[in-house]
Scaffold this motif. Structure first.
Motif, PDB file in Angstrom:
ATOM      1  N   PHE A  57       6.744 -32.127  54.126  1.00  0.00           N
ATOM      2  CA  PHE A  57       7.267 -32.472  52.804  1.00  0.00           C
ATOM      3  C   PHE A  57       6.990 -31.334  51.829  1.00  0.00           C
ATOM      4  N   THR A  58       7.801 -31.256  50.795  1.00  0.00           N
ATOM      5  CA  THR A  58       7.534 -30.272  49.742  1.00  0.00           C
ATOM      6  C   THR A  58       7.582 -30.958  48.381  1.00  0.00           C
ATOM      7  N   PRO A  59       6.503 -31.639  48.027  1.00  0.00           N
ATOM      8  CA  PRO A  59       6.476 -32.305  46.728  1.00  0.00           C
ATOM      9  C   PRO A  59       6.429 -31.286  45.586  1.00  0.00           C
ATOM     10  N   ALA A  60       7.134 -31.591  44.525  1.00  0.00           N
ATOM     11  CA  ALA A  60       7.115 -30.750  43.328  1.00  0.00           C
ATOM     12  C   ALA A  60       6.866 -31.651  42.132  1.00  0.00           C
ATOM     13  N   SER A  61       5.884 -31.307  41.345  1.00  0.00           N
ATOM     14  CA  SER A  61       5.563 -32.125  40.175  1.00  0.00           C
ATOM     15  C   SER A  61       5.489 -31.247  38.948  1.00  0.00           C
ATOM     16  N   PHE A  62       5.779 -31.821  37.822  1.00  0.00           N
ATOM     17  CA  PHE A  62       5.554 -31.092  36.582  1.00  0.00           C
ATOM     18  C   PHE A  62       5.200 -32.057  35.464  1.00  0.00           C
ATOM     19  N   ALA A  63       4.588 -31.525  34.446  1.00  0.00           N
ATOM     20  CA  ALA A  63       4.172 -32.361  33.324  1.00  0.00           C
ATOM     21  C   ALA A  63       4.345 -31.584  32.034  1.00  0.00           C
ATOM     22  N   LEU A  64       4.645 -32.335  30.996  1.00  0.00           N
ATOM     23  CA  LEU A  64       4.920 -31.737  29.702  1.00  0.00           C
ATOM     24  C   LEU A  64       4.252 -32.638  28.666  1.00  0.00           C
ATOM     25  N   ALA A  65       3.505 -32.048  27.763  1.00  0.00           N
ATOM     26  CA  ALA A  65       2.892 -32.861  26.710  1.00  0.00           C
ATOM     27  C   ALA A  65       3.029 -32.132  25.389  1.00  0.00           C
ATOM     28  N   PRO A  89       3.802 -38.597  51.723  1.00  0.00           N
ATOM     29  CA  PRO A  89       3.094 -39.706  52.364  1.00  0.00           C
ATOM     30  C   PRO A  89       1.968 -39.167  53.233  1.00  0.00           C
ATOM     31  N   ASN A  90       0.876 -39.908  53.313  1.00  0.00           N
ATOM     32  CA  ASN A  90      -0.255 -39.389  54.082  1.00  0.00           C
ATOM     33  C   ASN A  90      -0.183 -39.869  55.533  1.00  0.00           C
ATOM     34  N   PHE A  91      -1.120 -39.421  56.322  1.00  0.00           N
ATOM     35  CA  PHE A  91      -1.124 -39.709  57.762  1.00  0.00           C
ATOM     36  C   PHE A  91      -1.102 -41.203  58.057  1.00  0.00           C
ATOM     37  N   GLN A  92      -1.748 -41.969  57.199  1.00  0.00           N
ATOM     38  CA  GLN A  92      -1.824 -43.407  57.419  1.00  0.00           C
ATOM     39  C   GLN A  92      -0.481 -44.085  57.129  1.00  0.00           C
ATOM     40  N   GLU A  93       0.126 -43.688  56.026  1.00  0.00           N
ATOM     41  CA  GLU A  93       1.407 -44.284  55.654  1.00  0.00           C
ATOM     42  C   GLU A  93       2.506 -43.932  56.661  1.00  0.00           C
ATOM     43  N   GLU A 127      -7.771 -56.435  56.667  1.00  0.00           N
ATOM     44  CA  GLU A 127      -7.468 -57.648  57.430  1.00  0.00           C
ATOM     45  C   GLU A 127      -5.982 -57.763  57.725  1.00  0.00           C
ATOM     46  N   SER A 128      -5.447 -56.687  58.268  1.00  0.00           N
ATOM     47  CA  SER A 128      -4.025 -56.715  58.560  1.00  0.00           C
ATOM     48  C   SER A 128      -3.742 -55.812  59.759  1.00  0.00           C
ATOM     49  N   TYR A 129      -2.583 -56.037  60.328  1.00  0.00           N
ATOM     50  CA  TYR A 129      -2.112 -55.121  61.353  1.00  0.00           C
ATOM     51  C   TYR A 129      -1.195 -54.159  60.611  1.00  0.00           C
ATOM     52  N   GLU A 130      -1.650 -52.908  60.446  1.00  0.00           N
ATOM     53  CA  GLU A 130      -0.912 -51.965  59.606  1.00  0.00           C
ATOM     54  C   GLU A 130       0.066 -51.145  60.427  1.00  0.00           C
ATOM     55  N   VAL A 131       1.269 -51.023  59.921  1.00  0.00           N
ATOM     56  CA  VAL A 131       2.265 -50.218  60.615  1.00  0.00           C
ATOM     57  C   VAL A 131       2.868 -49.211  59.644  1.00  0.00           C
ATOM     58  N   GLY A 132       2.770 -47.947  60.000  1.00  0.00           N
ATOM     59  CA  GLY A 132       3.335 -46.883  59.170  1.00  0.00           C
ATOM     60  C   GLY A 132       4.811 -46.689  59.469  1.00  0.00           C
ATOM     61  N   ASP A 133       5.425 -45.844  58.686  1.00  0.00           N
ATOM     62  CA  ASP A 133       6.847 -45.579  58.867  1.00  0.00           C
ATOM     63  C   ASP A 133       7.047 -44.067  58.950  1.00  0.00           C
ATOM     64  N   ARG A 134       7.472 -43.622  60.137  1.00  0.00           N
ATOM     65  CA  ARG A 134       7.615 -42.186  60.348  1.00  0.00           C
ATOM     66  C   ARG A 134       8.785 -41.593  59.585  1.00  0.00           C
ATOM     67  N   THR A 135       9.614 -42.440  59.021  1.00  0.00           N
ATOM     68  CA  THR A 135      10.774 -41.912  58.298  1.00  0.00           C
ATOM     69  C   THR A 135      10.576 -41.943  56.784  1.00  0.00           C
ATOM     70  N   LEU A 136       9.379 -42.292  56.352  1.00  0.00           N
ATOM     71  CA  LEU A 136       9.133 -42.373  54.904  1.00  0.00           C
ATOM     72  C   LEU A 136       9.428 -41.045  54.216  1.00  0.00           C
ATOM     73  N   GLY A 137       9.979 -41.140  53.034  1.00  0.00           N
ATOM     74  CA  GLY A 137      10.172 -39.941  52.215  1.00  0.00           C
ATOM     75  C   GLY A 137       9.043 -39.811  51.211  1.00  0.00           C
ATOM     76  N   LYS A 138       9.192 -38.874  50.302  1.00  0.00           N
ATOM     77  CA  LYS A 138       8.165 -38.648  49.294  1.00  0.00           C
ATOM     78  C   LYS A 138       8.075 -39.827  48.334  1.00  0.00           C
TER      79      LYS A 138
END
Lengths: 214, 666
Positions: free
Chosen positions: B395-403, B425-429, B440-451
């Protein structure tokens, strides 16, 4: 605990870290043998009458990162040229109006009371030359020490600087302590290492420092 | 403008006083200002700082609790031993926690029952960054960034200090001891610290809670060469901790070892004020023991490095630019192997600037571009429907902020900020697939998740000077895509209702509902306010009245359903002062009931917590001082449940307690 595919690069990093650590420690021990750097005591720098005491005024606007709000809070005070008598006042008597009012910060300790004022330097000297504020020289502002900021330590001190003919700082002594030896040393070290004047006759200056938290 | 009058009077008095002097001499002191409450004066300045003095006054068990008194901050409270801060409803990987500017490299963002790898006893300062300055540390900044400073690498010459402190508490039978030694030898400054801490099972209004005891030990050593042109230092630190997480018989044994290297060169070139660099190398491991048997083991081995270039002021523009790079390998083995082994790489380039527009207005802006890659190894574990192959996602996240900051007059300032944030998204997601006890859950990630992508807007009005000071801010954070763990409605294999699937046995209990990491549109809006009225302010006596409050609402924009575990808000008041050497504080905070609930979530009732704290300094000798402190918490022994906690149904907040501390400085 290390997984197979990760062990090699990490071992390399650890090896580097360990090597760097050992090297740093070794240099540290050698450095320690050289003994601590001393702030010279006052007495060593009370020169004869030939070395007049001069007041130092830093170039008009020291590069304090001041928010516009600060200046605007005390416009009257800033605009007033503040007068200081010739005889050296105890630091506590420095007119506070040259500074923005201190903000009440609960976590901040009150400035330590200055220790008993040292008798004025060369009070008996027949003539004291006046120092005209000059931009000739390098007077960068010292940083606020991290340890002092974290512990809420503030203070005011007066530093006596001997300037050689070359303009280089010859020696620095603390005239009036802030009550915090670390803060005194920080200011004195900074002047010695970072300040320089334009060449001229040997001179002496008294420089007041105020460390304040907001 | 009443408070201008004293300043004017003083100025006038000094003029009169010195008028008799025949030859007045100008003498302006060199004034060095240090910020304790942060500010917006430097491009890399934190919005908020808690210094050592403030931290001592409220010495608590987890990083979450350290910050929880600040408006807008809640703690995840997984029992007394694991608590991560949650800011404006944002938690986990959305809220970066840095240690001296580099990553903590622990496992705390993977699960709420994992403690942050920094014990509050080793913390000397906590900084909270917001807006453009936060981009120096993370691309996900809508909540902010928390940076914990441990002072282990000295950055300057240090005065000699030796501090011993001890603390004992009643609610958790706390016993702790810590020491700190600092000093200088030649050009070398050194730092040494260590602590040991034990707690017993927590006492709450519903009785003692089993499996909440803890035992921790930590130490750190650092040395720097400090000179006029900068410093270069190295430190080594370690933390060993064993703590209960309220699950019967389950105990987590945590071990972290960390090397840090840091240096700074002052004015290495005309265009640069300073260049600083930092490297943290960490080896983290924790094992979840079930009785004596090791269940699952989580390991995180990695490094994180950064270089910051502080630019010389050009005209009215000041700035910091830099690069950051990090790698870590995260692995889970054992019963709870819900994640494959992953290698995580992150590289970033960032900048934060201040442009002065006029004497009364300035613009802060910043950017951060990242390249993030997660590579998962092929894996299998018992109960997995299919064996996932090796995969990677980049992924290539780009962020900016202006104040935009505008001073309305000498005391009032307003700030309008606009933030665009993206997070990979991180390794877990991406790759989770398995039973996770912490949630207390069965967690399932999604390999197709976007940013994860969002916009944030905030308006703040602050009065920074005068006897009455304070601030009010309102914000709206809108995520086009927010990665959330959503209940799927089925069991792990999707074959039926949330009834046992084939092999989801976890200590005999095999009823875990399936939760999927899904991208949803989400809205967060809220407000924070703080008001401080200084009633008395002299060197020897102070008195102030404080009011504070915050509120946040978070919902899924598609379904209008609330997001889970949101602290709805609170308001409180405090009276604090200093009289005849004693500092004291009494506060009462009303926490709102949470009735906006996610599916399956239980409501929490409103409650009021009342506390008090006292401290006093004593001078014992020429160079010896002592500070005695006493803290009373939850005075009325109220049963209180933290809406942000995963285990709020099982575990209320601590009951009435007394904590006493003594600190000796030599």
């Amino acid at each position: 605990m290390s997984t197979d595919h990760s062990s090699t690069p990490h071992e390399r990093v650890y090896a580097w870290s360990a090597a760097l650590g050992t090297a740093t420690l070794a240099v540290c021990v050698l450095g320690a043998l050289a003994g601590p750097v001393q702030v010279p005591a006052d007495d060593h720098h009370d020169h004869g009458p030939g070395a007049p005491v001069q007041y130092f005024t830093p170039p008009a606007q020291p590069p304090v990162k001041t928010k516009p709000t600060i200046a605007a809070t005390v416009p009257t005070a800033v605009a007033v040229p503040v007068a200081v008598p010739l005889a050296i006042e105890p630091v506590s008597a420095l007119p506070v109006t040259t500074m923005p009012a201190l903000l009440p910060v609960a976590a901040v300790r009150a400035p330590a009371a200055p220790r008993a004022a040292v008798p004025p330097v060369n009070a008996a000297a027949p003539a004291i030359e006046r120092f005209a504020p000059s931009l000739a020289g390098e007077f960068p502002e010292p940083p606020y020490p991290r340890w002092a900021r974290q512990q809420g330590i503030q203070g005011r001190l007066l530093v006596l600087v001997d300037v050689a003919a070359s303009g280089a700082v010859q020696s620095v002594a603390v005239r009036e302590s802030s009550g915090q030896a670390g803060l005194d040393q920080h200011a004195a070290d900074w002047v010695r290492l970072h300040w320089s004047w334009a060449p001229g006759a040997p001179r002496r200056y008294l420089v007041p420092f105020v460390f304040e938290l907001q | 403008m009443p408070s201008l009058r004293p300043a004017f009077l003083l100025a006038a008095t000094s003029l009169v006083a010195f008028a008799q002097d025949p030859a007045p001499q100008k003498m302006n002191p060199v004034v060095i200002k240090g910020a304790t409450i942060g500010g917006v004066t430097a491009p890399a300045a934190p919005a908020l700082q808690l210094n050592a003095a403030a931290l001592e006054a409220q010495r608590v068990a987890t990083l979450g609790e350290v910050l929880a008194d600040i408006p807008g901050v809640a703690t995840s409270y997984f029992g007394p031993n694991a608590g991560r801060p949650i800011i404006r409803g944002l938690d986990g990987d959305r809220l970066k926690i840095a240690q001296n500017g580099t990553g903590t490299l622990d496992a705390s963002s993977a699960s709420p029952d994992h403690a942050v790898g920094i014990d509050p006893l080793a913390i000397r300062e906590v900084q909270v960054f917001r807006g453009p300055a936060a981009l120096l540390y993370s691309s996900s900044i809508l909540g902010g960034v928390v940076n914990v400073v441990d002072n282990r690498i000295p950055v300057e010459r240090l005065p000699r200090a030796f501090v011993l402190s001890g603390r004992a508490g009643s609610a958790d039978a706390l016993r702790s001891a810590a020491f700190l030694a600092e000093g200088c030898a030649g050009d070398f400054a050194f730092h040494l610290d260590g602590f040991t801490k034990t707690t017993e099972n927590l006492s709450t209004p519903i009785g003692r809670i089993a499996d909440t005891a803890s035992e921790s030990r930590g130490a750190g050593f650092g040395v720097s060469r400090v000179g006029p042109s900068g410093y270069l230092g190295l430190s080594f630190s370690g933390l060993n901790s064993t703590y209960g997480v309220t699950e019967p018989g389950i105990e987590i044994g945590l071990r972290q070892r960390r090397w840090d290297l840091a240096g700074q060169a002052n004015a290495p070139a005309a265009a640069l004020k300073s260049v600083s660099y930092k490297l943290g190398v960490s080896d983290y491991e924790h094992t979840e023991f079930d009785g004596a048997a090791a269940g699952s083991t989580f390991t995180n081995q990695g490094w994180d490095a950064r270089v910051d270039f502080e630019l010389t002021k050009i005209g009215s523009l000041e700035g910091v630019v830099g690069i950051q790079s990090g790698r870590f390998d995260f692995a889970v083995t054992g019963d709870e192997a819900f994640l494959p082994t992953t290698r995580n790489a992150n590289d970033a380039v960032f900048g934060s600037f201040i442009q002065s527009l006029a004497t009364d207005s300035r613009l802060r802006f910043g950017f951060r571009l990242e390249s993030a890659k997660v590579s998962a190894a092929a894996w299998t574990h018992e109960g997995l429907a299919s064996n996932p192959a090796a995969a990677s996602a980049a992924f290539t996240p780009a962020s900016f902020a202006l104040a935009w900051i505008k001073d309305l007059d000498a005391r009032w300032a307003t700030t309008l900020s606009l933030t665009r944030t993206e997070r990979a998204p991180n390794f877990q997601e991406l790759f989770a697939d398995g039973p996770h006890v912490g949630t207390e859950s069965y967690e399932v990630g999604d390999r197709t998740l976007g940013k994860e992508q969002g916009w944030g807007m905030e308006l703040e009005l602050a009065k920074t000077r005068g006897a009455v000071s304070g601030s009010v801010s309102v914000y709206y954070n809108r995520f086009a895509s927010f990665i959330s763990l959503q209940e799927n409605g089925f069991g792990p294999d999707l074959s039926g209702l949330p009834i046992p699937g084939p092999n989801f046995a976890l200590g005999g209990a095999d009823e875990l509902a399936r939760y999927d990491f899904t991208s949803i549109p989400a809205d967060f809006f809220g407000a924070e306010a703080r008001l401080n009225i200084q009633l008395q302010d002299t060197a020897a006596a102070k008195l102030a009245l404080e009011f504070f409050g915050d509120t946040v609402r978070a919902s899924n924009r598609d379904t209008s359903e609330a997001l889970p575990r949101i602290s709805p808000g609170r308001f409180g008041t405090a009276l604090h002062g200093l009289q005849s050497g004693w500092s004291w504080r009494i506060d009462a905070t009303y926490h709102l009931a949470q009735n906006h609930l996610a599916v399956g979530e239980t409501p929490t009732a409103g409650y009021t917590l009342v506390g008090a704290a006292f401290s006093r300094d004593f001078v014992l000798g020429s160079a010896t001082t002592a500070r005695f402190s006493l803290r009373l918490t939850n005075l009325f022994d109220v049963e209180a449940r933290n809406a942000a906690s995963f285990i709020k149904d099982a575990l209320p907040l601590p009951g009435r307690g007394v904590e006493a501390g003594l600190k000796l400085s030599f």
